[in-house]
Design a protein around this motif. Structure first.
Motif, PDB file in Angstrom:
ATOM      1  N   ARG A  11      -2.409 -16.788 -15.123  1.00  0.00           N
ATOM      2  CA  ARG A  11      -1.307 -17.393 -15.390  1.00  0.00           C
ATOM      3  C   ARG A  11      -0.387 -16.856 -14.488  1.00  0.00           C
ATOM      4  N   SER A  12      -0.549 -15.977 -13.684  1.00  0.00           N
ATOM      5  CA  SER A  12       0.630 -15.313 -12.970  1.00  0.00           C
ATOM      6  C   SER A  12       0.054 -14.489 -11.822  1.00  0.00           C
ATOM      7  N   MET A  13       0.531 -13.305 -11.392  1.00  0.00           N
ATOM      8  CA  MET A  13       0.167 -12.690 -10.292  1.00  0.00           C
ATOM      9  C   MET A  13      -0.072 -11.198 -10.877  1.00  0.00           C
ATOM     10  N   VAL A  14      -1.035 -10.575 -10.213  1.00  0.00           N
ATOM     11  CA  VAL A  14      -1.315  -9.154 -10.731  1.00  0.00           C
ATOM     12  C   VAL A  14      -1.436  -8.191  -9.574  1.00  0.00           C
ATOM     13  N   LEU A  15      -0.892  -6.983  -9.610  1.00  0.00           N
ATOM     14  CA  LEU A  15      -0.987  -5.962  -8.477  1.00  0.00           C
ATOM     15  C   LEU A  15      -1.820  -4.942  -8.893  1.00  0.00           C
ATOM     16  N   PHE A  16      -2.755  -4.422  -8.224  1.00  0.00           N
ATOM     17  CA  PHE A  16      -3.564  -3.392  -8.517  1.00  0.00           C
ATOM     18  C   PHE A  16      -3.471  -2.501  -7.330  1.00  0.00           C
ATOM     19  N   ALA A  17      -3.238  -1.290  -7.546  1.00  0.00           N
ATOM     20  CA  ALA A  17      -3.251  -0.125  -6.463  1.00  0.00           C
ATOM     21  C   ALA A  17      -3.918   1.026  -6.971  1.00  0.00           C
ATOM     22  N   ARG A  18      -4.509   1.693  -6.087  1.00  0.00           N
ATOM     23  CA  ARG A  18      -5.436   2.843  -6.151  1.00  0.00           C
ATOM     24  C   ARG A  18      -5.370   3.755  -5.122  1.00  0.00           C
ATOM     25  N   ILE A  70      -3.359  -1.643  -1.862  1.00  0.00           N
ATOM     26  CA  ILE A  70      -2.772  -2.470  -2.776  1.00  0.00           C
ATOM     27  C   ILE A  70      -3.500  -3.837  -2.932  1.00  0.00           C
ATOM     28  N   HIS A  71      -4.038  -4.389  -4.058  1.00  0.00           N
ATOM     29  CA  HIS A  71      -4.863  -5.525  -4.192  1.00  0.00           C
ATOM     30  C   HIS A  71      -3.820  -6.638  -4.886  1.00  0.00           C
ATOM     31  N   PHE A  72      -3.917  -7.461  -4.289  1.00  0.00           N
ATOM     32  CA  PHE A  72      -3.119  -8.834  -4.993  1.00  0.00           C
ATOM     33  C   PHE A  72      -4.305  -9.527  -5.493  1.00  0.00           C
ATOM     34  N   VAL A  73      -4.119 -10.075  -6.994  1.00  0.00           N
ATOM     35  CA  VAL A  73      -4.932 -11.020  -7.547  1.00  0.00           C
ATOM     36  C   VAL A  73      -4.119 -12.068  -8.033  1.00  0.00           C
ATOM     37  N   GLY A  74      -4.513 -13.392  -7.595  1.00  0.00           N
ATOM     38  CA  GLY A  74      -3.501 -14.470  -7.673  1.00  0.00           C
ATOM     39  C   GLY A  74      -2.551 -14.610  -7.182  1.00  0.00           C
ATOM     40  N   ASP A  75      -1.370 -15.559  -7.434  1.00  0.00           N
ATOM     41  CA  ASP A  75      -0.160 -15.402  -6.869  1.00  0.00           C
ATOM     42  C   ASP A  75       0.880 -16.318  -7.579  1.00  0.00           C
ATOM     43  N   LEU A  76       2.073 -16.171  -7.426  1.00  0.00           N
ATOM     44  CA  LEU A  76       3.212 -17.051  -7.937  1.00  0.00           C
ATOM     45  C   LEU A  76       3.673 -17.922  -6.725  1.00  0.00           C
ATOM     46  N   VAL A  77       3.496 -19.353  -6.949  1.00  0.00           N
ATOM     47  CA  VAL A  77       3.993 -20.319  -5.981  1.00  0.00           C
ATOM     48  C   VAL A  77       4.722 -21.140  -6.405  1.00  0.00           C
ATOM     49  N   VAL A  85       4.355 -12.699  -0.723  1.00  0.00           N
ATOM     50  CA  VAL A  85       4.889 -12.442   0.595  1.00  0.00           C
ATOM     51  C   VAL A  85       6.106 -11.573   0.260  1.00  0.00           C
ATOM     52  N   HIS A  86       6.911 -11.774  -0.329  1.00  0.00           N
ATOM     53  CA  HIS A  86       8.113 -10.809  -0.812  1.00  0.00           C
ATOM     54  C   HIS A  86       7.570  -9.560  -1.529  1.00  0.00           C
ATOM     55  N   MET A  87       6.627  -9.526  -2.259  1.00  0.00           N
ATOM     56  CA  MET A  87       6.079  -8.095  -2.908  1.00  0.00           C
ATOM     57  C   MET A  87       5.581  -7.476  -1.825  1.00  0.00           C
ATOM     58  N   GLU A  88       4.662  -8.028  -0.843  1.00  0.00           N
ATOM     59  CA  GLU A  88       4.017  -7.128   0.265  1.00  0.00           C
ATOM     60  C   GLU A  88       5.211  -6.499   1.279  1.00  0.00           C
ATOM     61  N   ALA A  89       6.389  -7.283   1.399  1.00  0.00           N
ATOM     62  CA  ALA A  89       7.767  -7.009   2.048  1.00  0.00           C
ATOM     63  C   ALA A  89       8.239  -5.728   1.605  1.00  0.00           C
ATOM     64  N   ALA A  90       8.468  -6.107   0.452  1.00  0.00           N
ATOM     65  CA  ALA A  90       9.261  -4.955  -0.551  1.00  0.00           C
ATOM     66  C   ALA A  90       8.368  -3.727  -0.221  1.00  0.00           C
ATOM     67  N   LEU A  91       6.908  -3.699  -0.764  1.00  0.00           N
ATOM     68  CA  LEU A  91       6.124  -2.534  -0.846  1.00  0.00           C
ATOM     69  C   LEU A  91       6.038  -1.999   0.604  1.00  0.00           C
ATOM     70  N   ARG A  92       5.970  -2.692   1.785  1.00  0.00           N
ATOM     71  CA  ARG A  92       5.997  -2.353   3.154  1.00  0.00           C
ATOM     72  C   ARG A  92       7.281  -1.372   3.489  1.00  0.00           C
ATOM     73  N   GLN A  93       8.239  -1.984   2.972  1.00  0.00           N
ATOM     74  CA  GLN A  93       9.769  -1.332   3.186  1.00  0.00           C
ATOM     75  C   GLN A  93       9.673   0.345   2.621  1.00  0.00           C
ATOM     76  N   ALA A  94       9.032   0.248   1.322  1.00  0.00           N
ATOM     77  CA  ALA A  94       9.061   1.210   0.682  1.00  0.00           C
ATOM     78  C   ALA A  94       7.977   2.606   1.104  1.00  0.00           C
ATOM     79  N   GLY A  95       6.966   2.028   2.422  1.00  0.00           N
ATOM     80  CA  GLY A  95       6.265   2.959   3.003  1.00  0.00           C
ATOM     81  C   GLY A  95       4.732   2.682   2.828  1.00  0.00           C
ATOM     82  N   PHE A  96       4.430   1.548   1.998  1.00  0.00           N
ATOM     83  CA  PHE A  96       2.970   1.433   1.715  1.00  0.00           C
ATOM     84  C   PHE A  96       2.246   0.646   2.948  1.00  0.00           C
ATOM     85  N   GLU A  97       1.116   0.705   3.345  1.00  0.00           N
ATOM     86  CA  GLU A  97       0.476   0.221   4.416  1.00  0.00           C
ATOM     87  C   GLU A  97      -0.677  -0.509   4.452  1.00  0.00           C
ATOM     88  N   LYS A  98      -1.303  -0.394   3.286  1.00  0.00           N
ATOM     89  CA  LYS A  98      -2.792  -0.874   3.157  1.00  0.00           C
ATOM     90  C   LYS A  98      -2.724  -2.064   1.830  1.00  0.00           C
TER      91      LYS A  98
END
Length: 201
Positions: free
Chosen positions: A78-85, A135-142, A162-175
């Motif tokens: 129903r939405s978008m989920v972000l998993f990170a490990r 960081i793994h993206f599952v699904g998306d909101l379009v 697109v926006h979630m990845e940009a915000a996380l890259r700006q915070a220093g995450f790379e993968k």
């Protein structure tokens, strides 16, 4: 559901752990295609249930492998989920269930889910370097509500990922992993047109 795999541990896994890992791999492969055959084996269902609570819409959870073996999320389609490990002797995991209302609220304030970015950063702050976090993206909101903030022709900006990845890259995450990005995207459902009766000759 994502396993909190102990990537930093060199010990030999038990037969039960090896079998459970195979169940996880099989379930992951099947989950890429929607169908009745996508379900947990009894062994995997038991292991996931033992790691409750799950993450629900608008929530996020973080923990170490020693605290919970699996991180799970309900209603992902129903939405978008972000998993990170991140790997380590006691790996850390994070899951966030993004939802349209929170995204709209953050875009109205010219930022994209800053609370999720902050929570993710804090989860790994003393456990792992940001460059080691995947960081793994599952699904998306379009589309709505995101499309209301961008020009119609800028379709690439109508996706939450697109926006979630940009915000996380700006915070220093790379993968980032996009293997399961947009797996629930569908063509618009159109009503079936009734057959037009033929006029008598």
């Amino acid at each position: 559901t994502v396993p909190m795999a102990n990537a930093g541990d060199d010990s030999v896994p038990s037969a039960e752990e090896t079998a459970l890992e195979e169940d996880v791999k099989q379930n992951n492969a099947l989950s890429r295609e929607l169908g009745r055959e996508v379900c947990f084996t009894p062994r995997l269902a038991s292991a996931v249930a033992a790691s409750l609570p799950s993450c629900w819409l608008g929530e996020y959870i973080s923990c170490a492998c020693s605290e919970r073996r699996f991180l799970s999320c309900i209603g992902v389609h129903r939405s978008m989920v972000l998993f990170a490990r991140a790997p380590g002797v006691d790996p850390v995991g994070f899951v966030a269930f993004l939802e349209a209302g929170s995204i709209k609220y953050s875009l109205e304030r010219s930022s994209f889910l800053p609370e999720v970015v902050l929570a993710l950063s804090q989860a790994f702050e003393t456990k792992a370097a940001k460059k080691d976090v995947t960081i793994h993206f599952v699904g998306d909101l379009v589309g709505q509500p995101i499309s209301a903030f961008f020009a119609k022709e800028d379709q690439v900006f109508h996706r939450a990922s697109v926006h979630m990845e940009a915000a996380l890259r700006q915070a220093g995450f790379e993968k980032f992993s996009r293997e399961m990005l947009g797996i629930f995207d569908e063509e618009p459902v159109k009503p079936e047109q009734p057959d037009t009766p033929q006029a008598p000759e």
